[in-house]
Structure formats: structure tokens, C-alpha cells
Design a protein around this motif. Sequence first.
Motif, PDB file in Angstrom:
ATOM      1  N   LEU A  27      10.875 -12.271   3.104  1.00  0.00           N
ATOM      2  CA  LEU A  27      11.666 -13.459   3.428  1.00  0.00           C
ATOM      3  C   LEU A  27      13.139 -13.253   3.085  1.00  0.00           C
ATOM      4  CD1 LEU A  27      11.719 -16.339   4.484  1.00  0.00           C
ATOM      5  CD2 LEU A  27      11.186 -17.116   2.171  1.00  0.00           C
ATOM      6  N   LYS A  28      13.407 -12.702   1.897  1.00  0.00           N
ATOM      7  CA  LYS A  28      14.799 -12.468   1.501  1.00  0.00           C
ATOM      8  C   LYS A  28      15.481 -11.449   2.410  1.00  0.00           C
ATOM      9  CE  LYS A  28      14.253 -13.898  -3.229  1.00  0.00           C
ATOM     10  NZ  LYS A  28      14.382 -13.599  -4.642  1.00  0.00           N
ATOM     11  N   LEU A  29      14.774 -10.370   2.737  1.00  0.00           N
ATOM     12  CA  LEU A  29      15.348  -9.367   3.640  1.00  0.00           C
ATOM     13  C   LEU A  29      15.623  -9.946   5.018  1.00  0.00           C
ATOM     14  CD1 LEU A  29      13.245  -6.208   2.748  1.00  0.00           C
ATOM     15  CD2 LEU A  29      15.700  -6.502   2.407  1.00  0.00           C
ATOM     16  N   PRO A  56      14.453   1.660   5.676  1.00  0.00           N
ATOM     17  CA  PRO A  56      14.090   1.471   4.271  1.00  0.00           C
ATOM     18  C   PRO A  56      12.679   0.901   4.146  1.00  0.00           C
ATOM     19  CG  PRO A  56      16.170   0.375   4.783  1.00  0.00           C
ATOM     20  CD  PRO A  56      15.575   0.828   6.075  1.00  0.00           C
ATOM     21  N   VAL A  57      11.920   1.396   3.176  1.00  0.00           N
ATOM     22  CA  VAL A  57      10.576   0.890   2.901  1.00  0.00           C
ATOM     23  C   VAL A  57      10.566   0.338   1.483  1.00  0.00           C
ATOM     24  CG1 VAL A  57       8.129   1.447   2.726  1.00  0.00           C
ATOM     25  CG2 VAL A  57       9.549   2.615   4.427  1.00  0.00           C
ATOM     26  N   PHE A  58      10.084  -0.899   1.342  1.00  0.00           N
ATOM     27  CA  PHE A  58      10.018  -1.559   0.047  1.00  0.00           C
ATOM     28  C   PHE A  58       8.561  -1.685  -0.360  1.00  0.00           C
ATOM     29  CE2 PHE A  58      13.915  -2.746   2.080  1.00  0.00           C
ATOM     30  CZ  PHE A  58      14.855  -2.759   1.058  1.00  0.00           C
ATOM     31  N   LEU A  59       8.220  -1.226  -1.562  1.00  0.00           N
ATOM     32  CA  LEU A  59       6.866  -1.299  -2.083  1.00  0.00           C
ATOM     33  C   LEU A  59       6.766  -2.510  -3.003  1.00  0.00           C
ATOM     34  CD1 LEU A  59       4.058  -0.021  -2.323  1.00  0.00           C
ATOM     35  CD2 LEU A  59       4.951   1.350  -4.216  1.00  0.00           C
ATOM     36  N   ASN A  95      -1.953  -4.855   8.617  1.00  0.00           N
ATOM     37  CA  ASN A  95      -2.506  -3.642   8.020  1.00  0.00           C
ATOM     38  C   ASN A  95      -1.924  -3.410   6.629  1.00  0.00           C
ATOM     39  OD1 ASN A  95       0.102  -2.850   8.577  1.00  0.00           O
ATOM     40  ND2 ASN A  95      -0.455  -0.929   9.552  1.00  0.00           N
ATOM     41  N   GLY A  96      -1.389  -4.478   6.041  1.00  0.00           N
ATOM     42  CA  GLY A  96      -0.758  -4.370   4.728  1.00  0.00           C
ATOM     43  C   GLY A  96       0.741  -4.159   4.803  1.00  0.00           C
ATOM     44  N   CYS A  97       1.292  -4.173   6.028  1.00  0.00           N
ATOM     45  CA  CYS A  97       2.730  -3.960   6.220  1.00  0.00           C
ATOM     46  C   CYS A  97       3.370  -5.121   6.960  1.00  0.00           C
ATOM     47  CB  CYS A  97       2.986  -2.689   7.022  1.00  0.00           C
ATOM     48  SG  CYS A  97       2.441  -1.178   6.224  1.00  0.00           S
ATOM     49  N   TYR A  98       4.549  -5.495   6.496  1.00  0.00           N
ATOM     50  CA  TYR A  98       5.417  -6.420   7.233  1.00  0.00           C
ATOM     51  C   TYR A  98       6.595  -5.596   7.709  1.00  0.00           C
ATOM     52  CZ  TYR A  98       3.222 -10.598   5.077  1.00  0.00           C
ATOM     53  OH  TYR A  98       2.361 -11.575   4.662  1.00  0.00           O
ATOM     54  N   ILE A  99       7.079  -5.885   8.902  1.00  0.00           N
ATOM     55  CA  ILE A  99       8.319  -5.262   9.362  1.00  0.00           C
ATOM     56  C   ILE A  99       9.337  -6.359   9.597  1.00  0.00           C
ATOM     57  CG2 ILE A  99       7.275  -3.186  10.335  1.00  0.00           C
ATOM     58  CD1 ILE A  99       7.520  -4.442  13.120  1.00  0.00           C
ATOM     59  N   ILE A 100      10.593  -6.026   9.338  1.00  0.00           N
ATOM     60  CA  ILE A 100      11.710  -6.920   9.618  1.00  0.00           C
ATOM     61  C   ILE A 100      12.411  -6.327  10.832  1.00  0.00           C
ATOM     62  CG2 ILE A 100      13.746  -8.080   8.685  1.00  0.00           C
ATOM     63  CD1 ILE A 100      11.114  -8.386   6.968  1.00  0.00           C
ATOM     64  N   ASP A 141       0.835  -1.205   0.000  1.00  0.00           N
ATOM     65  CA  ASP A 141       0.000   0.000   0.000  1.00  0.00           C
ATOM     66  C   ASP A 141       0.868   1.252   0.000  1.00  0.00           C
ATOM     67  OD1 ASP A 141      -1.867   1.998   0.338  1.00  0.00           O
ATOM     68  OD2 ASP A 141      -2.793   1.109   2.123  1.00  0.00           O
ATOM     69  N   GLU A 142       0.902   1.935  -1.123  1.00  0.00           N
ATOM     70  CA  GLU A 142       1.744   3.127  -1.284  1.00  0.00           C
ATOM     71  C   GLU A 142       1.378   4.224  -0.271  1.00  0.00           C
ATOM     72  OE1 GLU A 142       3.300   5.887  -4.994  1.00  0.00           O
ATOM     73  OE2 GLU A 142       1.848   4.290  -5.351  1.00  0.00           O
ATOM     74  N   LYS A 143       0.123   4.245   0.167  1.00  0.00           N
ATOM     75  CA  LYS A 143      -0.321   5.259   1.132  1.00  0.00           C
ATOM     76  C   LYS A 143       0.288   5.058   2.517  1.00  0.00           C
ATOM     77  CE  LYS A 143      -4.671   5.154  -1.153  1.00  0.00           C
ATOM     78  NZ  LYS A 143      -5.913   4.451  -0.999  1.00  0.00           N
ATOM     79  N   LYS A 144       0.806   3.875   2.792  1.00  0.00           N
ATOM     80  CA  LYS A 144       1.389   3.572   4.094  1.00  0.00           C
ATOM     81  C   LYS A 144       2.843   4.036   4.201  1.00  0.00           C
ATOM     82  CE  LYS A 144      -1.993   0.758   5.586  1.00  0.00           C
ATOM     83  NZ  LYS A 144      -2.816   0.995   6.703  1.00  0.00           N
ATOM     84  N   ILE A 145       3.435   4.477   3.091  1.00  0.00           N
ATOM     85  CA  ILE A 145       4.837   4.882   3.084  1.00  0.00           C
ATOM     86  C   ILE A 145       4.978   6.300   3.615  1.00  0.00           C
ATOM     87  CG2 ILE A 145       6.864   5.323   1.644  1.00  0.00           C
ATOM     88  CD1 ILE A 145       5.840   3.148  -0.242  1.00  0.00           C
ATOM     89  N   MET A 146       5.834   6.461   4.622  1.00  0.00           N
ATOM     90  CA  MET A 146       6.119   7.771   5.203  1.00  0.00           C
ATOM     91  C   MET A 146       7.631   7.909   5.331  1.00  0.00           C
ATOM     92  SD  MET A 146       3.291   7.845   8.226  1.00  0.00           S
ATOM     93  CE  MET A 146       3.480   9.587   8.542  1.00  0.00           C
ATOM     94  N   CYS A 147       8.094   9.144   5.425  1.00  0.00           N
ATOM     95  CA  CYS A 147       9.516   9.370   5.672  1.00  0.00           C
ATOM     96  C   CYS A 147       9.861   8.825   7.048  1.00  0.00           C
ATOM     97  CB  CYS A 147       9.839  10.856   5.636  1.00  0.00           C
ATOM     98  SG  CYS A 147      10.005  11.492   3.977  1.00  0.00           S
TER      99      CYS A 147
END
Length: 64
Positions: free
Chosen positions: A41-43, A26-29, A56-61, A16-22
Motif C-alpha cells: 500500500l505504501k509503495l 526492486p523486490v521487498f521481502l 502466489n504469495g506475490c504482489y506487484i506494483i 516467500d524468499e524462494k520467489k525472489i529472483m534477480c
Amino acid sequence: MDVEIKGNILAVVTTDEKKIMCGGVPVFLAEDKEEQEKVSLKLSKITSGTIHDLENGCYIIVSH
């Protein structure tokens, strides 16, 4: 000298591009859920981190 980061968010992967904030990580779309899972998985393998689904449409590593 071996430097290790623990207890930090290393990356965010979202579809979800709307979830990207400064921010400080690093954020990967990803194009879709399948790509999101593959990139996460690779990260996690590269960073020796753990994947957490925020449901909520986001995974965190995260390093623990």
C-alpha cells in the motif's frame, strides 16, 4: 521536464524468499501477510502505482 513511466512493474512484495529472483525491479521481502499488505500500500501511494495480487504469495506494483 516531466518524465512518467507507464505500463511497467515498479516493485514486487512477497513473503516467500524462494520467489525472489534477480531482475530489473526492486523486490521487498515481508515478514508476514500483514506487513506485505502495508508495504504494498505504501509503495503504491509513493509510486502512484496499482497493486495486483498474483495469488502466489506475490504482489506487484504496476504503473498503468
